[in-house]
Enzyme design. Structure first.
Site, PDB file in Angstrom:
ATOM      1  N   TRP A 210       0.830  -1.205   0.000  1.00 36.32           N
ATOM      2  CA  TRP A 210       0.000   0.000   0.000  1.00 36.32           C
ATOM      3  C   TRP A 210       0.864   1.255   0.000  1.00 36.32           C
ATOM      4  CZ3 TRP A 210      -0.299   4.147   3.332  1.00 36.32           C
ATOM      5  CH2 TRP A 210      -1.397   4.989   3.199  1.00 36.32           C
ATOM      6  N   HIS A 211       2.018   1.180   0.661  1.00 35.76           N
ATOM      7  CA  HIS A 211       2.863   2.370   0.795  1.00 35.76           C
ATOM      8  C   HIS A 211       3.561   2.766  -0.496  1.00 35.76           C
ATOM      9  CE1 HIS A 211       2.320   1.735   5.127  1.00 35.76           C
ATOM     10  NE2 HIS A 211       2.695   2.987   5.254  1.00 35.76           N
ATOM     11  N   GLY A 212       3.725   1.856  -1.417  1.00 34.09           N
ATOM     12  CA  GLY A 212       4.361   2.268  -2.656  1.00 34.09           C
ATOM     13  C   GLY A 212       4.690   1.112  -3.567  1.00 34.09           C
TER      14      GLY A 212
ATOM     15  N   PHE B  19       2.353   8.556  -1.141  1.00 29.20           N
ATOM     16  CA  PHE B  19       1.656   7.288  -0.968  1.00 29.20           C
ATOM     17  C   PHE B  19       0.173   7.432  -1.266  1.00 29.20           C
ATOM     18  CE2 PHE B  19       5.087   6.992   2.424  1.00 29.20           C
ATOM     19  CZ  PHE B  19       5.987   6.447   1.521  1.00 29.20           C
TER      20      PHE B  19
END
Length: 473
Positions: free
Chosen positions: A326-328, A473
């Site tokens: 999800w963060h990248g 993000f």
């Protein structure tokens, strides 16, 4: 629009005055003002992506209205999946398309087949897309679960999706918390307003004074890690741990404080995570809105901890890997999630992950016990080690950085100023936490003096060009 920009310094009081002194007698007018202000706030970055957030709003508004109207659970589930797939498709295209194409090309290249990168696209990642897509998805999921009635008020729903204080970097709000506040009349409360201003001020201090001051040192160390020994690299990792904490929690403080000025209460996103005594406690205090989102909408539907140890372990790995992704769109984030799943596993197996759900560090005392000092120190070292994976440009860089950090040694030079920032922030955080624990009496004159000092310090350190880390993000 950035919270730490001159534009926002002008934008906020204008919206505040219109909200409470021009449109205060009509709830619909207030909500329309929130919506228009939120679109101005978001469109200030790139107006083209207003179409995207508006489309996401319309899709989930219509689906939300129609889920309860279906005469079978199968049809309701079909509509729910339309919402989930739409949001994940939008998120996947803008955030992960090139990652999957490049990974596919690299995979074939590793076995001798060269594929031209004609499929990669010049895609701009819309700010906040990971946050508002999760927010709208939780709305339709809660309606499907019968935890929420759909709203017919489109303006109010659109205001919930785009609420400007938390639109681009959270907290990720639930419709069950924020939407009823939008649908009901608000009244200005002096105490709530003062609390909001304090949070804004404290968030600005963490961002402008601590995070932005540490950023150049972090960038220098991580960009040139080959030139440094382990001591300096440890400092770089520690500096980044405090940079990302002050940057992200600073944003959350400003978002929650700004919301209070308009009569809204957002959920807490950070609760002194670096005073955690194990990894489980850390994740109950770090990015709380995301952690609880994954818990409620992914971990529990997968079976949670109720279907045996092995399936529970599988679910834990899934949650942390998805959280990392999800963060990248980078393997560094996936390995960061994997690293935390491995850290979390022992406490889950031995049933200590929920050990500190009710107690707090240094409870009823001013200083932690020796045991708590050791627990907090070990947890912080583990978390900081993971931040190297999070911060590095590539997975190879992260492994090289960690190798030098653990197996080479040098005496850091010219980094004393950064150490002062870290120690100063730790002491201030502990004092604030101590105030909560010990319930000290507050002196209004001292609070006023402290606020004036904070303002002066922020102005001295102010740099308008700095962005927030979680915008990417």
């Amino acid at each position: 629009m950035l919270f730490n920009s001159i534009e926002f310094l002008l934008f906020l009081p204008i919206v505040f005055l219109l909200y409470w002194f021009v449109f205060n007698k009509n709830l619909k007018s207030q909500n329309l003002l929130i919506l228009l202000s939120s679109y101005v706030f978001y469109g200030w970055w790139d107006y083209r992506f207003l179409t995207l957030i508006f489309l996401s709003t319309i899709v989930d508004y219509i689906i939300g209205l129609n889920i309860p109207k279906q005469d079978s659970e199968k049809k309701q589930k079909l509509l729910l999946w339309c919402s989930v797939l739409f949001n994940l498709s939008v998120l996947g295209f803008f955030k992960y398309y090139n990652f999957f194409v490049d990974s596919w090309i690299d995979l074939f290249g590793s076995i001798g087949y060269e594929i031209k990168s004609i499929w990669t696209l010049n895609i701009i990642l819309p700010v906040g897309i990971s946050f508002y897509t999760f927010q709208t998805m939780s709305y339709t999921i809660d309606i499907y679960r019968k935890k929420l009635e759909p709203t017919k008020d489109f303006i109010s729903f659109a205001s919930f999706v785009s609420f400007f204080p938390q639109l681009v970097a959270g907290p990720i709000e639930r419709a069950t918390n924020l939407l009823p506040q939008i649908l009901n009349k608000r009244e200005f409360k002096y105490k709530q307003g003062v609390q909001g201003l304090r949070l804004i001020l404290w968030g600005m201090f963490k961002k402008v004074v601590i995070a932005d001051s540490l950023a150049p040192m972090v960038d220098n160390i991580f960009s040139n890690y080959e030139d440094f020994g382990g001591g300096t690299l440890w400092l770089g990792a520690i500096y980044f741990a405090f940079q990302i904490y002050c940057d992200f929690s600073g944003y959350s403080d400003i978002a929650i404080g700004t919301s209070k000025l308009f009569g809204f209460e957002l959920i807490s996103n950070f609760k002194f995570p670096y005073f955690s005594r194990n990894i489980g406690e850390f994740w109950r205090k770090w990015h709380i809105s995301l952690s609880t989102w994954f818990r409620d909408y992914l971990y529990i539907p997968l079976g949670g901890s109720k279907e045996g140890k092995w399936k529970s372990i599988r679910n834990i790995f899934i949650i942390f890997l998805v959280s990392g992704f999800w963060h990248g769109a980078n393997w560094t984030f996936i390995f960061w999630g994997l690293f935390h799943s491995i850290l979390f596993l022992p406490s889950f197996i031995y049933n200590t992950n929920r050990k500190y759900t009710t107690s707090i560090i240094a409870e009823n005392t001013f200083l932690p016990s020796p045991k708590e000092f050791i627990q907090v120190g070990v947890t912080f070292i583990l978390v900081t080690t993971g931040w190297v994976l999070f911060r590095s440009e590539t997975i190879v860089d992260s492994f090289n950085y960690l190798s030098k950090m653990f197996f080479e040694f040098d005496i850091p030079q010219n980094f004393r100023k950064g150490i002062l920032y870290v120690i100063g922030l730790t002491l201030l955080d502990f004092i604030i936490k101590g105030n909560e624990r010990m319930n000290f009496k507050k002196s209004h004159s001292l609070e006023l003096l402290g606020s004036v000092i904070l303002v002066l310090v922020i102005l001295f350190f102010y740099n308008q060009s700095s962005s927030f880390i979680y915008f990417q993000f």
